[in-house]
Design a protein around this motif. Structure first.
Motif, short mmCIF file in Angstrom:
data_model
loop_
_atom_site.label_atom_id
_atom_site.label_comp_id
_atom_site.label_asym_id
_atom_site.label_seq_id
_atom_site.Cartn_x
_atom_site.Cartn_y
_atom_site.Cartn_z
N CYS A 81 1.18 -8.48 7.71
CA CYS A 81 -0.14 -7.90 7.43
C CYS A 81 -1.07 -8.97 6.87
O CYS A 81 -1.29 -9.05 5.64
CB CYS A 81 -0.03 -6.74 6.45
SG CYS A 81 0.68 -5.24 7.17
N VAL B 7 3.06 -7.41 -0.58
CA VAL B 7 2.29 -6.81 0.51
C VAL B 7 3.27 -6.38 1.60
O VAL B 7 4.44 -6.78 1.60
CB VAL B 7 1.25 -7.79 1.09
CG1 VAL B 7 0.25 -8.22 0.04
CG2 VAL B 7 1.94 -9.03 1.70
N GLN C 110 -3.80 -7.73 4.40
CA GLN C 110 -3.35 -7.51 3.03
C GLN C 110 -3.16 -8.84 2.30
O GLN C 110 -3.50 -8.96 1.12
CB GLN C 110 -2.05 -6.72 3.02
CG GLN C 110 -2.18 -5.28 3.43
CD GLN C 110 -0.88 -4.50 3.28
OE1 GLN C 110 -0.01 -4.87 2.48
NE2 GLN C 110 -0.73 -3.43 4.05
N THR D 69 -6.59 -10.19 1.29
CA THR D 69 -7.13 -9.45 0.13
C THR D 69 -6.45 -9.87 -1.15
O THR D 69 -7.09 -10.10 -2.18
CB THR D 69 -6.95 -7.93 0.36
OG1 THR D 69 -7.68 -7.54 1.52
CG2 THR D 69 -7.46 -7.14 -0.84
N GLN D 70 -5.12 -10.00 -1.10
CA GLN D 70 -4.37 -10.35 -2.31
C GLN D 70 -4.61 -11.80 -2.73
O GLN D 70 -4.70 -12.10 -3.93
CB GLN D 70 -2.88 -10.12 -2.08
CG GLN D 70 -2.07 -10.03 -3.36
CD GLN D 70 -2.41 -8.82 -4.21
OE1 GLN D 70 -2.10 -7.69 -3.85
NE2 GLN D 70 -3.06 -9.05 -5.34
#
Length: 403
Positions: free
Chosen positions: A352, A348, A355, A358-359
């Motif tokens: 962040c 990523v 991000q 989400t990951q």
């Protein structure tokens, strides 16, 4: 892979900048000087480690399988105290080759002095851009005659310590005096030149087949959680807070970030606990041979480095911890991290948390796929980032000295 031993056995003196508990001794054998020593031993060479240990940092327990000559010295010893320690250390450095680890006066400076006195070949290994901690090329010493005298002679004056940026900045200009330069990142190579020698992992010690992850989780009271692990000392630039912000966003009570070892430098651990304790589990510092079992307990290893001059120059050892143990790895696109992981991990952008969140969510919803990627990471580690691969490169560097 089998490593053939050199035609001539060399006696190599590794000169390390600080063998105290805040220096090279803080991880008891898991960091660069000891990895170099192990790789050199694989080639059949005799290796001894030499260095000053700054007493105010606390003297540390060092590996017992290597000869280590450590001379204590007060942190603010000044030139007189430092010279007294050097007078004890220099005669003991007996290698055919001098190998200084870190571009510091307290390692490379000592090695240069020994080279001048003994006319022995000198290699310097650069594993950090030391000036990055002080603003890089923009750092300037605010010189006045009175201020300079006070900085040299007043009690605990800053210039009494040899690793002050005033000296670091100047020793950078002496790299060309070494007979060879080794390093472990592209950033350092572009800045100083030299030969790339990656950080190697002992992939026989870090072997996932030797451990049961569920039993490891039970041993460390982690069995009720989905474990994200940061197996190192947290610092602000290492992005640990970004992971904790991501966990806050996900708000899943099963997720826990496990930090192993804590910071030896300040109270940053306490700050993390006060702010993010809900998502955090801290395990104590552990010896190197205990780390594979601890890493085995992880579902996911996280290396969320922020984008700074210091991190661009670093090769995070946590990456190869996770790779060797075949763990899914989530890291940031900083420095050499994308090159080290290749396509065997998840990347990523730095800083962040969105991000990351989400990951993390995706990985735990596709854990079998992520674990398969972890197995590929171990294969990549064995091929490129093992002690054996490290030794192969070092054998080529040392070949001119072996005849």
């Amino acid at each position: 892979m089998t490593i053939s031993k050199s035609n001539k056995q060399l006696n190599i003196s590794l000169i390390v900048s600080d063998l105290s508990s805040k220096g090279a001794g803080r991880w008891g054998g898991a960091i660069r000087p000891f990895l170099l020593a192990q790789a050199l031993q694989k080639l059949g060479h005799t290796v001894k480690i030499f260095g000053i240990a700054y007493e105010e940092n606390g003297l540390s327990e060092l590996p017992q399988d290597l000869p280590i000559i450590s001379i204590p010295c007060p942190y603010y010893a000044g030139f007189g105290g430092t010279w007294r320690s050097l007078k004890q250390l220099l005669p003991k450095i007996d290698g055919d080759i001098l190998y200084a680890v870190k571009l510091k006066p307290s390692s490379y400076g000592i090695a240069l002095l020994k080279k001048y006195l003994s006319h022995r070949p000198l290699i310097v290994d650069i594993d950090d851009w030391e000036m990055s901690w002080f603003g890089g090329d923009g750092w300037r010493y605010n010189f006045t005659v009175k201020g300079f005298i006070e900085d040299l002679f007043k009690g605990n004056a800053p210039l009494q310590h040899p690793d002050h940026p005033f000296y670091l900045q100047r020793i950078e200009k002496l790299v060309s005096l070494a007979d060879q330069v080794t390093l472990h990142t592209q950033f350092i190579q572009q800045r100083f030149g030299g030969i790339y020698v990656p950080n190697g992992k002992d992939t026989d010690l870090f072997d996932p087949q030797k451990y049961d992850p569920q039993k490891s989780r039970q041993k460390y009271n982690l069995e009720n959680y989905k474990i994200l692990m940061f197996p190192g000392a947290p610092r602000p630039y290492k992005g640990v807070e970004d992971i904790l912000i991501a966990l806050e966003k996900l708000n899943n009570p099963e997720f826990k970030l496990v930090i192993v070892g804590g910071s030896p430098y300040d109270n940053y651990d306490k700050k993390l606990e006060e702010t993010w304790g809900k998502w955090l589990i801290q395990l104590p510092k552990s010896p190197v041979d205990a780390m594979p079992e601890i890493v085995s307990a992880a579902h996911l290893v996280v290396v969320p480095q922020q984008d700074t001059p210091a991190t661009k120059a670093q090769f995070p050892l946590k990456l190869t911890d996770g790779m060797a143990m075949a763990k899914p790895i989530l890291a940031s696109k900083v420095g050499d991290i994308p090159e080290i992981l290749g396509d065997t991990g998840y990347l990523v952008d730095p800083s962040c948390p969105d991000q990351l969140a989400t990951q993390i969510d995706w990985i735990f919803n596709h854990l079998e796929e992520a674990q398969a990627k972890g197995k590929q990471a171990r294969k990549r580690c064995i091929k490129t980032y093992s002690l054996q691969s490290m030794a192969t490169i070092l054998s080529q560097i040392l070949e001119p000295f072996c005849f």
